[in-house]
Design a protein around this motif. Structure first.
Motif, mmCIF file in Angstrom:
data_model
loop_
_atom_site.group_PDB
_atom_site.id
_atom_site.type_symbol
_atom_site.label_atom_id
_atom_site.label_comp_id
_atom_site.label_asym_id
_atom_site.label_seq_id
_atom_site.Cartn_x
_atom_site.Cartn_y
_atom_site.Cartn_z
ATOM 1 N N ALA A 120 0.865 -1.045 0.156
ATOM 2 C CA ALA A 120 0.019 0.047 0.168
ATOM 3 C C ALA A 120 0.820 1.434 -0.094
ATOM 4 N N ALA A 121 1.975 1.176 0.711
ATOM 5 C CA ALA A 121 2.894 2.449 0.635
ATOM 6 C C ALA A 121 3.475 2.648 -0.445
ATOM 7 N N VAL A 122 3.986 1.417 -1.077
ATOM 8 C CA VAL A 122 4.656 1.817 -2.287
ATOM 9 C C VAL A 122 3.699 2.442 -3.387
ATOM 10 N N GLN A 123 2.430 1.833 -3.492
ATOM 11 C CA GLN A 123 1.566 2.233 -4.390
ATOM 12 C C GLN A 123 1.095 3.921 -3.974
ATOM 13 N N ALA A 124 1.052 4.290 -2.638
ATOM 14 C CA ALA A 124 0.763 5.459 -2.639
ATOM 15 C C ALA A 124 1.683 6.599 -2.696
ATOM 16 N N PHE A 125 2.889 6.048 -2.129
ATOM 17 C CA PHE A 125 4.131 7.203 -2.134
ATOM 18 C C PHE A 125 5.292 6.855 -2.842
ATOM 19 N N THR A 126 4.983 5.698 -3.494
ATOM 20 C CA THR A 126 6.243 5.029 -4.735
ATOM 21 C C THR A 126 7.074 4.437 -3.676
ATOM 22 N N ALA A 127 8.046 3.428 -4.278
ATOM 23 C CA ALA A 127 8.940 2.481 -3.596
ATOM 24 C C ALA A 127 9.914 3.403 -2.798
ATOM 25 N N PRO A 128 10.792 4.087 -3.531
ATOM 26 C CA PRO A 128 11.905 4.566 -2.616
ATOM 27 C C PRO A 128 11.423 5.479 -1.439
ATOM 28 N N LEU A 129 10.297 6.194 -1.667
ATOM 29 C CA LEU A 129 9.915 6.936 -0.013
ATOM 30 C C LEU A 129 9.169 5.572 0.817
ATOM 31 N N ALA A 130 8.911 4.403 0.481
ATOM 32 C CA ALA A 130 8.267 3.340 1.379
ATOM 33 C C ALA A 130 9.317 2.927 2.181
ATOM 34 N N ILE A 131 10.774 3.044 1.833
ATOM 35 C CA ILE A 131 12.001 2.488 2.479
ATOM 36 C C ILE A 131 12.197 3.230 3.780
ATOM 37 N N ALA A 132 11.706 4.683 3.746
ATOM 38 C CA ALA A 132 11.825 5.213 4.866
ATOM 39 C C ALA A 132 11.162 4.583 6.207
ATOM 40 N N ALA A 133 10.387 3.745 6.135
ATOM 41 C CA ALA A 133 9.661 3.103 7.157
ATOM 42 C C ALA A 133 10.801 2.067 7.805
ATOM 43 N N ASP A 134 11.470 1.317 6.871
ATOM 44 C CA ASP A 134 12.436 0.489 7.353
ATOM 45 C C ASP A 134 13.662 1.284 8.059
ATOM 46 N N ALA A 135 14.007 2.283 7.726
ATOM 47 C CA ALA A 135 14.853 3.093 8.229
ATOM 48 C C ALA A 135 14.539 3.599 9.852
ATOM 49 N N ALA A 136 13.233 3.901 9.917
ATOM 50 C CA ALA A 136 12.655 4.179 11.431
ATOM 51 C C ALA A 136 12.754 2.932 12.224
ATOM 52 N N SER A 137 12.412 1.731 11.522
ATOM 53 C CA SER A 137 12.378 0.467 12.322
ATOM 54 C C SER A 137 13.724 0.241 13.023
ATOM 55 N N PHE A 138 14.650 0.281 12.239
ATOM 56 C CA PHE A 138 16.107 0.280 12.754
ATOM 57 C C PHE A 138 16.622 1.158 13.997
ATOM 58 N N VAL A 139 15.991 2.279 13.776
ATOM 59 C CA VAL A 139 16.214 3.344 15.057
ATOM 60 C C VAL A 139 15.231 2.674 16.129
ATOM 61 N N VAL A 140 14.218 2.153 16.169
ATOM 62 C CA VAL A 140 13.649 1.662 17.428
ATOM 63 C C VAL A 140 14.372 0.232 17.622
ATOM 64 N N GLY A 141 14.761 -0.397 16.764
ATOM 65 C CA GLY A 141 15.579 -1.779 17.240
ATOM 66 C C GLY A 141 16.912 -1.336 17.899
ATOM 67 N N ALA A 142 17.511 -0.390 17.656
ATOM 68 C CA ALA A 142 18.614 0.076 18.067
ATOM 69 C C ALA A 142 18.517 0.396 19.607
ATOM 70 N N ILE A 143 17.404 1.285 19.836
ATOM 71 C CA ILE A 143 17.077 1.598 20.924
ATOM 72 C C ILE A 143 16.742 0.699 21.966
ATOM 73 N N MET A 144 15.811 -0.393 21.478
ATOM 74 C CA MET A 144 15.351 -1.516 22.240
ATOM 75 C C MET A 144 16.580 -2.293 22.804
ATOM 76 N N THR A 145 17.473 -2.446 21.902
ATOM 77 C CA THR A 145 18.676 -3.488 22.077
ATOM 78 C C THR A 145 19.545 -2.696 23.207
ATOM 79 N N ALA A 146 19.654 -1.451 22.908
ATOM 80 C CA ALA A 146 20.612 -0.664 23.790
ATOM 81 C C ALA A 146 19.981 -0.844 25.450
ATOM 82 N N TRP A 147 18.635 -0.583 25.559
ATOM 83 C CA TRP A 147 18.017 -0.685 26.621
ATOM 84 C C TRP A 147 17.930 -1.963 27.420
ATOM 85 N N THR A 148 18.224 -3.289 26.656
ATOM 86 C CA THR A 148 18.222 -4.470 27.116
ATOM 87 C C THR A 148 19.248 -4.803 27.938
#
Length: 416
Positions: free
Chosen positions: A155-183
């Motif tokens: 849905a994101a690719v169709q709505a915003f194009t494929a390159p812009l949809a990749i921003a969601a993955d970048a954000a998810s890695f930020v969350v992953g790094a914070i949670m791992t550091a908190w562990t």
């Protein structure tokens, strides 16, 4: 499960969900936005896995010599930064295939550390007596991300194009790094071996090939990844640009794979309860291979039948992946001494990376010089072969997960 494992699990689960956006959007960005040909699609796949060949073995030694958590946090931060450059370049109208190659390589290098570190960290967090439960949670997260992620990504690719949809993955890695550091975790560092990196790396690989269960699992994974990447090198190019599958439909196909994995976990439970682990391993590997033949069946069917065929075979694929992966990971973790976990995991990862690079380049070359259908056929043939090591090995005779290998510790434990 203890609180620290749960924090770690949540962070990794968010990253898994984000990965679905790049898995779908990166090849679409190349094929649709930048009009890449089959050879370029194959090279893009190779750039994703190439770093595993270059850095996999040293990374395994490095992770066995050092605390794994800080390395995992740093690698997730690198992934976030690299992926964020794609939507930024797209907004500025400067996105090129060369940048996709570069980002795929950098993200692949970071993924090398992540793929090796996560399984090596799990025994310390969950305890070796809870490996199946811990791996079930992680694999379930992977399954849910496969269920929810592709639909959201499509849905994101169709709505915003494929390159812009990749921003969601970048954000998810930020969350992953914070949670791992908190562990919080107690990481036990072995005493210095006094040997060079190469000698330590060789020790891990020799052990991996001498251990019959790990050897059989590794061969199945190796061959299957080679065949799978021959297929995936041309999959998006063929079914999206030739057959007319939309990004949303492609996301739905991937989502079905994830949904069916939940069913696979349920189907395996009665057999595991009856101590039939060997039958579960053979059945799981066979279902994976059967599901992977769907791409070839769909390619030789009428275009309007391609989508339902891919959905149906995707259901078989997802069930098999869940059944096989939960148990193969638990087996490898149980029979591997803690001091070798990083090195044996890196050994598997490097071999899979080699197979994936070869498969991607082979798929792209066959697709470019022969035909896209021919590439699909070669990939399916390799997949069919991959089930042989599991069937004709000691895996078939297992009743339960083997007893964990414990070695006396001569080093201290320090919380970080």
């Amino acid at each position: 499960m203890n609180r620290e494992f749960l924090k770690f699990w949540v962070g990794q689960s968010v990253s898994m969900l984000g990965n679905q956006f790049t898995l779908l959007a990166l090849p679409i960005a190349a094929a649709v936005t930048l009009h890449a040909n089959a050879a370029q699609m194959g090279l893009l796949g190779a750039m994703r896995f190439g770093p595993g060949i270059l850095f996999g073995l040293p990374a395994g030694v490095w992770l066995d010599r050092n605390r794994r958590k800080p390395i995992l946090v740093a690698s997730q931060a690198v992934s976030a930064i690299a992926l964020a450059t794609i939507p930024a370049a797209a907004l500025l109208h400067h996105l090129t295939i060369g940048q996709l190659y570069a980002v795929a390589f950098v993200a692949g290098a970071a993924a090398t550390a992540q793929v090796i570190a996560v399984p090596a960290i799990v025994p310390a967090l969950a305890g070796r007596d809870r490996l199946v439960q811990a791996n079930t949670r992680i694999q379930s997260s992977f399954t849910v991300s496969n269920l929810v992620g592709p639909g959201l990504a499509g849905a994101a690719v169709q709505a915003f194009t494929a390159p812009l949809a990749i921003a969601a993955d970048a954000a998810s890695f930020v969350v992953g790094a914070i949670m791992t550091a908190w562990t919080g975790m107690n990481e036990v560092l072995p005493p210095p071996s006094g040997r060079r990196t190469f000698a330590d790396a060789v020790e891990g690989q020799v052990w991996m090939w001498r251990q019959p269960l790990v050897r059989a699992i590794t061969l199945t994974i190796l061959i299957n990844n080679a065949g799978g990447n021959v297929i995936f090198a041309v999959y998006v190019l063929y079914f999206v640009t030739r057959v007319g599958i939309t990004p949303a439909q492609l996301g739905l196909i991937f989502a079905v794979v994830g949904a069916s994995a939940l069913l696979g976990a349920q189907l395996a439970r009665p057999l595991l309860a009856r101590e039939r682990l060997g039958l579960v391993m053979v059945g799981g590997a066979s279902l994976v291979v059967l599901g992977q033949t769907g791409a070839l069946v769909a390619a030789y069917s009428p275009p309007r039948a391609a989508f339902p065929i891919l959905v149906a075979f995707g259901a078989l694929l997802g069930s098999g992946l869940m059944i096989y992966n939960i148990n193969q990971q638990a087996i490898r973790q149980a029979v591997t001494p803690d001091r070798l976990l990083g090195r044996t995991q890196s050994g598997v990862f490097v071999l899979v990376a080699v197979a994936s690079v070869v498969g991607s380049l082979l798929g792209g070359e066959i697709g470019q010089s022969v035909s896209l259908r021919a590439a699909l056929a070669v990939g399916v043939a390799l997949n069919l072969i991959s089930v042989v090591p599991t069937i004709f090995s000691q895996l078939r005779k297992l009743r339960t997960v083997p007893a964990a290998v414990l070695e006396p510790s001569t080093s201290s434990s320090m919380p970080i």
